[in-house]
Design an enzyme around this catalytic site. Structure first.
Site, PDB file in Angstrom:
ATOM      1  N   SER A 136      -4.426   2.727  -0.479  1.00 19.89           N
ATOM      2  CA  SER A 136      -4.311   2.099  -1.800  1.00 19.89           C
ATOM      3  C   SER A 136      -5.058   0.772  -1.845  1.00 19.89           C
ATOM      4  O   SER A 136      -5.808   0.485  -2.795  1.00 19.89           O
ATOM      5  CB  SER A 136      -2.833   1.866  -2.153  1.00 19.89           C
ATOM      6  N   ASP A 137      -4.852  -0.054  -0.826  1.00 24.97           N
ATOM      7  CA  ASP A 137      -5.525  -1.351  -0.783  1.00 24.97           C
ATOM      8  C   ASP A 137      -7.042  -1.190  -0.714  1.00 24.97           C
ATOM      9  O   ASP A 137      -7.786  -1.964  -1.325  1.00 24.97           O
ATOM     10  CB  ASP A 137      -5.055  -2.141   0.434  1.00 24.97           C
ATOM     11  N   GLN A 138      -7.510  -0.213   0.044  1.00 26.98           N
ATOM     12  CA  GLN A 138      -8.952  -0.047   0.184  1.00 26.98           C
ATOM     13  C   GLN A 138      -9.583   0.488  -1.104  1.00 26.98           C
ATOM     14  O   GLN A 138     -10.695   0.092  -1.470  1.00 26.98           O
ATOM     15  CB  GLN A 138      -9.244   0.861   1.376  1.00 26.98           C
ATOM     16  N   ASP A 181       0.801  -1.224   0.000  1.00 33.87           N
ATOM     17  CA  ASP A 181       0.000   0.000   0.000  1.00 33.87           C
ATOM     18  C   ASP A 181       0.833   1.274   0.000  1.00 33.87           C
ATOM     19  O   ASP A 181       0.671   2.133  -0.860  1.00 33.87           O
ATOM     20  CB  ASP A 181      -0.919  -0.017   1.226  1.00 33.87           C
TER      21      ASP A 181
END
Length: 404
Positions: free
Chosen positions: A174-176, A146
């Site tokens: 970023s991951d979310q 992320d």
């Protein structure tokens, strides 16, 4: 437990994902009723089970990182390299609607669990892959974590003060964002399949997702051939002029967004500030303006300043910590915090599902599972007899953990 129908109750998801991006996506779908079968390594499980913040464990042993993204799922502990694993996953794939995975590109394909492998078994299957940088190119071997993506895509360079270092967002942003794109693609593919009868492959990568979610900043930079310059003060965005930013009070901080400067000056009670009141000055001298405004806001308590600003329709808000946010009156009114009982961790507070639906509401029906907690239950549903399951557990191909 609500007796209302679940929008995705007839959707089965084979969840081969781990860490954050894939698990958050499948949790969002599970909250809407999807039957999510989380496949984990026997004994070890998802890597997030072993990672935590500040070496703190909920109930003494459970990772908050794992608990946050894996409610409403069942766990099937399976050694993907065991000969029996392929037969088990293929049998589940015959009835599954969706496969989600975020292994490095090519890893599952080598094991026989790629899109083409599952499509041969079930042409209607929807196969969603998440990665850091897509499945080819010069960054293919790089880790897709992320914070690394925040650095590569401009958001860290645009955040923080100009006289300090770039600042990553204080969550797994970023991951979310990648998880949201997975859900967007999966629901689109489900709708298309209802019309066409056809499954398809979906590819989501964090680099593309982060660029897309900075659309206005990227458009400005690319079309005017000029990067944003971070302010040296508490101005809240590198493209904005004063007063947009975060300001100190005598006992905390407040945010002030796009607001008429003259009206703000009226609240602060110092007409000398009006010398800055034109758009060019408010941008070019924004750090100086922030410093002058901050000198005045420090004289107010947060509550007093908020009351005065809201009275004249200035866009403003308090700056709160996570614990303060939990107790926020609007958060409590919206019932945005929920909880569940975990067989090991005990009472766990969580953020409630964010999407509200009148006919098919989301629901927290199950806590995050233990590794392999549902292995026997899941295999029985897909036609395995008790003696067959016993043999698979004995061979090590299938793992299980029993509550208590």
């Amino acid at each position: 437990m609500t007796d209302k129908p679940k929008a995705l109750a007839d959707v089965t998801i084979l969840d081969l994902s781990h860490l954050l991006q894939g698990p958050f996506a499948t949790q969002l779908l599970a909250d809407m009723g999807a039957n999510v079968i989380k496949v984990e390594r026997p004994g070890q499980g998802d890597l997030f089970r072993t990672l935590t913040f500040n070496n703190r464990w909920v109930g003494g042993s459970e990772s908050p990182n794992f608990l946050a993204w894996n409610r409403n799922k069942r766990s099937l502990a399976l050694d993907l390299k065991a000969p029996d694993a392929k037969a088990i996953l293929y049998k589940i794939a015959e009835k599954a609607d969706i496969v989600v995975q975020n292994f490095r590109p090519g890893v599952l394909g080598k094991l026989g669990f790629g899109y083409e492998d599952f499509r041969k078994i079930n042409p209607r299957i929807i196969y969603c892959s998440g990665s850091g940088y897509g499945d080819s190119g010069p960054y293919l071997s790089r880790p897709g974590q992320d914070m690394l993506l925040q650095g590569l895509t401009g958001i860290a360079a645009a955040t923080g003060r100009g006289d300090g270092p770039p600042v990553p967002v204080g969550s797994g942003f970023s991951d979310q964002i990648g998880a949201m794109n997975m859900v967007y693609g999966i629901l689109t593919a489900l709708y298309w399949r209802e019309r066409s009868g056809e499954g398809q492959e979906i590819k989501v990568d964090l680099m593309s997702a982060m660029l897309a979610h900075q659309g206005q900043e990227m458009l400005m930079a690319m079309n005017f051939h000029e990067d944003f310059q971070r302010p040296r003060s508490g101005i809240g965005h590198p493209g904005m002029d004063a007063p947009f930013g975060v300001y100190p009070t005598s006992d905390g901080w407040v945010t002030i967004a796009m607001s008429p400067f003259k009206r703000l000056v009226g609240v602060l009670g110092d007409d000398n500030l009006l010398v800055y009141d034109d758009p060019k000055t408010l941008f070019e001298r924004r750090d100086e303006v922030w410093e002058e405004l901050a000198k005045r806001t420090k004289a107010w308590s947060t509550a007093e300043l908020m009351k005065a600003l809201l009275a004249v329709d200035i866009w403003c808000g308090e700056v709160k910590t996570h614990l303060q946010a939990e107790q926020d009156p609007q958060v409590r009114h919206m019932q945005a915090i929920a909880s569940y009982e975990h067989p090991v961790a005990g009472h766990v507070k969580v953020v409630a599902p964010a999407v509200k639906m009148s006919a098919t509401p989301a629901e927290i029906a199950k806590p995050a599972p233990l590794v392999g907690q549902h292995s026997r239950e899941i295999l029985a549903e897909f036609g395995y007899a008790a003696d067959q399951i016993d043999a698979l557990v004995a061979s090590g191909a299938v793992g299980e953990t029993l509550p208590g």
